[in-house]
Motif scaffolding. Structure first.
Motif, PDB file in Angstrom:
ATOM      1  N   ARG A  85       0.823  -1.217   0.094  1.00  0.00           N
ATOM      2  CA  ARG A  85       0.007  -0.010  -0.183  1.00  0.00           C
ATOM      3  C   ARG A  85       0.858   1.151   0.046  1.00  0.00           C
ATOM      4  NH1 ARG A  85      -5.553  -0.951   1.010  1.00  0.00           N
ATOM      5  NH2 ARG A  85      -5.798  -3.323   1.549  1.00  0.00           N
ATOM      6  N   LEU A  86       1.935   1.224   1.016  1.00  0.00           N
ATOM      7  CA  LEU A  86       2.858   2.494   0.781  1.00  0.00           C
ATOM      8  C   LEU A  86       3.500   2.755  -0.208  1.00  0.00           C
ATOM      9  CD1 LEU A  86       4.072   2.168   4.470  1.00  0.00           C
ATOM     10  CD2 LEU A  86       2.714   3.748   3.518  1.00  0.00           C
ATOM     11  N   SER A  87       3.837   1.479  -1.104  1.00  0.00           N
ATOM     12  CA  SER A  87       4.533   1.546  -2.320  1.00  0.00           C
ATOM     13  C   SER A  87       3.609   2.233  -3.404  1.00  0.00           C
ATOM     14  CB  SER A  87       5.001   0.323  -3.029  1.00  0.00           C
ATOM     15  OG  SER A  87       6.256  -0.149  -2.080  1.00  0.00           O
ATOM     16  N   ALA A  88       2.128   1.972  -3.250  1.00  0.00           N
ATOM     17  CA  ALA A  88       1.390   2.156  -4.255  1.00  0.00           C
ATOM     18  C   ALA A  88       0.984   3.826  -4.027  1.00  0.00           C
ATOM     19  CB  ALA A  88      -0.007   1.669  -4.121  1.00  0.00           C
ATOM     20  N   GLU A  89       1.065   4.250  -2.760  1.00  0.00           N
ATOM     21  CA  GLU A  89       1.120   5.505  -2.488  1.00  0.00           C
ATOM     22  C   GLU A  89       2.051   6.516  -2.929  1.00  0.00           C
ATOM     23  OE1 GLU A  89      -0.745   8.951  -1.089  1.00  0.00           O
ATOM     24  OE2 GLU A  89      -1.672   6.981  -1.287  1.00  0.00           O
ATOM     25  N   ILE A  90       3.162   5.922  -2.746  1.00  0.00           N
ATOM     26  CA  ILE A  90       4.322   6.658  -3.114  1.00  0.00           C
ATOM     27  C   ILE A  90       4.320   7.041  -4.767  1.00  0.00           C
ATOM     28  CG2 ILE A  90       7.016   6.511  -3.538  1.00  0.00           C
ATOM     29  CD1 ILE A  90       7.075   5.277  -0.815  1.00  0.00           C
ATOM     30  N   LYS A  91       3.899   5.768  -5.476  1.00  0.00           N
ATOM     31  CA  LYS A  91       3.903   5.822  -7.020  1.00  0.00           C
ATOM     32  C   LYS A  91       2.752   6.765  -7.402  1.00  0.00           C
ATOM     33  CE  LYS A  91       5.451   1.321  -8.205  1.00  0.00           C
ATOM     34  NZ  LYS A  91       5.320  -0.166  -8.606  1.00  0.00           N
ATOM     35  N   ASN A  92       1.825   6.885  -6.616  1.00  0.00           N
ATOM     36  CA  ASN A  92       0.766   8.032  -6.974  1.00  0.00           C
ATOM     37  C   ASN A  92       1.072   9.122  -6.640  1.00  0.00           C
ATOM     38  OD1 ASN A  92      -1.191   5.919  -7.530  1.00  0.00           O
ATOM     39  ND2 ASN A  92      -1.976   5.811  -5.696  1.00  0.00           N
ATOM     40  N   MET A  93       1.857   9.502  -5.543  1.00  0.00           N
ATOM     41  CA  MET A  93       2.425  10.754  -5.370  1.00  0.00           C
ATOM     42  C   MET A  93       3.604  11.210  -6.340  1.00  0.00           C
ATOM     43  SD  MET A  93       2.876  10.450  -1.102  1.00  0.00           S
ATOM     44  CE  MET A  93       4.394  11.601  -0.987  1.00  0.00           C
ATOM     45  N   GLN A  94       4.252  10.261  -6.957  1.00  0.00           N
ATOM     46  CA  GLN A  94       5.260  10.645  -7.772  1.00  0.00           C
ATOM     47  C   GLN A  94       4.554  10.981  -9.040  1.00  0.00           C
ATOM     48  OE1 GLN A  94       7.546   7.100  -7.835  1.00  0.00           O
ATOM     49  NE2 GLN A  94       9.145   8.058  -6.364  1.00  0.00           N
ATOM     50  N   ALA A  95       3.673  10.339  -9.286  1.00  0.00           N
ATOM     51  CA  ALA A  95       2.812  10.635 -10.708  1.00  0.00           C
ATOM     52  C   ALA A  95       1.947  12.203 -10.619  1.00  0.00           C
ATOM     53  CB  ALA A  95       1.609   9.475 -10.850  1.00  0.00           C
ATOM     54  N   ARG A  96       1.544  12.125  -9.457  1.00  0.00           N
ATOM     55  CA  ARG A  96       0.891  13.581  -9.078  1.00  0.00           C
ATOM     56  C   ARG A  96       1.664  14.630  -9.240  1.00  0.00           C
ATOM     57  NH1 ARG A  96      -2.102  10.916  -5.198  1.00  0.00           N
ATOM     58  NH2 ARG A  96      -0.738  11.857  -3.323  1.00  0.00           N
ATOM     59  N   HIS A  97       3.071  14.342  -8.685  1.00  0.00           N
ATOM     60  CA  HIS A  97       4.130  15.393  -8.708  1.00  0.00           C
ATOM     61  C   HIS A  97       4.570  15.546 -10.280  1.00  0.00           C
ATOM     62  CE1 HIS A  97       7.616  17.668  -7.438  1.00  0.00           C
ATOM     63  NE2 HIS A  97       8.354  16.879  -8.223  1.00  0.00           N
ATOM     64  N   ALA A  98       4.703  14.585 -10.705  1.00  0.00           N
ATOM     65  CA  ALA A  98       5.169  14.756 -12.408  1.00  0.00           C
ATOM     66  C   ALA A  98       4.068  15.397 -13.178  1.00  0.00           C
ATOM     67  CB  ALA A  98       5.322  13.194 -12.833  1.00  0.00           C
ATOM     68  N   LYS A  99       2.796  15.068 -12.921  1.00  0.00           N
ATOM     69  CA  LYS A  99       1.877  15.830 -13.389  1.00  0.00           C
ATOM     70  C   LYS A  99       1.633  17.398 -13.014  1.00  0.00           C
ATOM     71  CE  LYS A  99      -2.986  15.789 -14.386  1.00  0.00           C
ATOM     72  NZ  LYS A  99      -4.618  15.293 -13.780  1.00  0.00           N
ATOM     73  N   THR A 100       1.875  17.755 -11.718  1.00  0.00           N
ATOM     74  CA  THR A 100       2.059  18.978 -11.284  1.00  0.00           C
ATOM     75  C   THR A 100       3.150  19.817 -12.166  1.00  0.00           C
ATOM     76  OG1 THR A 100       0.689  18.528  -9.389  1.00  0.00           O
ATOM     77  CG2 THR A 100       1.939  20.540  -9.514  1.00  0.00           C
ATOM     78  N   LYS A 101       4.297  19.070 -12.069  1.00  0.00           N
ATOM     79  CA  LYS A 101       5.320  19.753 -12.676  1.00  0.00           C
ATOM     80  C   LYS A 101       5.228  19.932 -14.164  1.00  0.00           C
ATOM     81  CE  LYS A 101      10.309  18.872 -12.821  1.00  0.00           C
ATOM     82  NZ  LYS A 101      11.518  17.901 -12.319  1.00  0.00           N
ATOM     83  N   SER A 102       4.604  18.882 -14.794  1.00  0.00           N
ATOM     84  CA  SER A 102       4.192  19.160 -16.337  1.00  0.00           C
ATOM     85  C   SER A 102       3.461  20.267 -16.577  1.00  0.00           C
ATOM     86  CB  SER A 102       3.707  17.970 -16.753  1.00  0.00           C
ATOM     87  OG  SER A 102       3.387  18.073 -18.124  1.00  0.00           O
ATOM     88  N   GLN A 103       2.447  20.501 -15.492  1.00  0.00           N
ATOM     89  CA  GLN A 103       1.297  21.532 -15.603  1.00  0.00           C
ATOM     90  C   GLN A 103       1.924  22.824 -15.574  1.00  0.00           C
ATOM     91  OE1 GLN A 103      -1.209  20.859 -17.605  1.00  0.00           O
ATOM     92  NE2 GLN A 103      -2.893  20.170 -16.091  1.00  0.00           N
ATOM     93  N   ASP A 104       2.682  23.045 -14.468  1.00  0.00           N
ATOM     94  CA  ASP A 104       3.591  24.225 -13.985  1.00  0.00           C
ATOM     95  C   ASP A 104       4.369  24.495 -15.439  1.00  0.00           C
ATOM     96  OD1 ASP A 104       2.212  24.031 -11.624  1.00  0.00           O
ATOM     97  OD2 ASP A 104       3.957  23.521 -10.471  1.00  0.00           O
ATOM     98  N   ALA A 105       4.924  23.736 -15.919  1.00  0.00           N
ATOM     99  CA  ALA A 105       5.987  24.083 -16.740  1.00  0.00           C
ATOM    100  C   ALA A 105       4.917  24.397 -18.243  1.00  0.00           C
ATOM    101  CB  ALA A 105       6.887  22.942 -17.400  1.00  0.00           C
ATOM    102  N   LYS A 106       3.931  23.883 -18.369  1.00  0.00           N
ATOM    103  CA  LYS A 106       3.482  24.042 -19.621  1.00  0.00           C
ATOM    104  C   LYS A 106       2.740  25.583 -19.476  1.00  0.00           C
ATOM    105  CE  LYS A 106      -0.406  22.017 -22.442  1.00  0.00           C
ATOM    106  NZ  LYS A 106      -1.615  20.862 -22.272  1.00  0.00           N
ATOM    107  N   TYR A 107       2.235  25.877 -18.100  1.00  0.00           N
ATOM    108  CA  TYR A 107       1.502  27.231 -18.009  1.00  0.00           C
ATOM    109  C   TYR A 107       2.357  28.126 -17.212  1.00  0.00           C
ATOM    110  CZ  TYR A 107      -2.441  24.703 -19.708  1.00  0.00           C
ATOM    111  OH  TYR A 107      -3.089  23.960 -20.474  1.00  0.00           O
TER     112      TYR A 107
END
Length: 193
Positions: free
Chosen positions: A63-85
């Motif tokens: 469960r913690l591994s899955a949560e870490i992966k989700n956090m990394q995915a959210r962070h990558a998406k946020t970073k991508s959105q920030d870079a895009k805009y």
């Protein structure tokens, strides 16, 4: 007592002694077996408890591994959105400058000095538009297009005609701009109704 009786008594004593020893040995063996069974049961219970704890920890790790992966995915998406805009704030602040340059370009030049000044303003305007394009900013100039309230802001309307069908943009009062598909500023338009 003769020797035979003595021998018989000794043998009986030894047999009685052996019987008592065997009974004591059997009692001790029974106790040892019972103790071994109790210890085996205790070890089995402890083993089962440890297996349960291990299963819980394995589940927790998954469960913690899955949560870490989700956090990394959210962070990558946020970073991508920030870079895009990332240019949104600056582009929004520069839109009035572009508008002013376009108004300056509408003025007719009547002599050579004015013509040179107009060429300079034109070059600055072109460079601004190239810089905007490099950052993903697009100009919306929707003359003749169908009115879309998501991208256009109607400031007035005129009667529809054969030349200008209903719900069509007739004139653009102020150009609109998009940043990677997101509206920075809607186009201010006059539409046919």
């Amino acid at each position: 007592m003769n020797k035979e009786e003595e021998k018989k008594t000794t043998t009986e004593t030894e047999n009685t002694s052996d019987a008592k020893g065997t009974a004591a040995d059997q009692a001790q063996t029974t106790e040892t077996v019972a103790d071994d069974q109790n210890q085996t049961e205790d070890v089995a219970k402890e083993r089962d408890a440890l297996k349960e704890t291990l299963a819980q920890k394995d589940d927790q790790i998954l469960r913690l591994s899955a949560e870490i992966k989700n956090m990394q995915a959210r962070h990558a998406k946020t970073k991508s959105q920030d870079a895009k805009y990332r240019s949104q704030s600056l582009a929004t602040k520069l839109l009035p400058v572009i508008d002013s340059l376009e108004k300056a370009l509408e003025i007719e030049a009547d002599d050579e000095a004015s013509e040179n000044l107009k060429k300079g303003i034109e070059m600055v305007h072109t460079n601004f538009l190239k810089a905007f394009e490099a950052e993903g900013v697009e100009v919306m100039d929707p003359v003749g297009e169908e009115f879309d309230p998501n991208f256009h802001q109607s400031i007035s309307s005129v009667e529809a005609s054969d030349e200008h069908p209903e719900n069509t943009v007739i004139t653009v009062f102020q150009k609109g701009y998009l940043l990677n598909g997101r509206v920075l500023r809607p186009a201010m338009v006059i539409i046919a109704q």
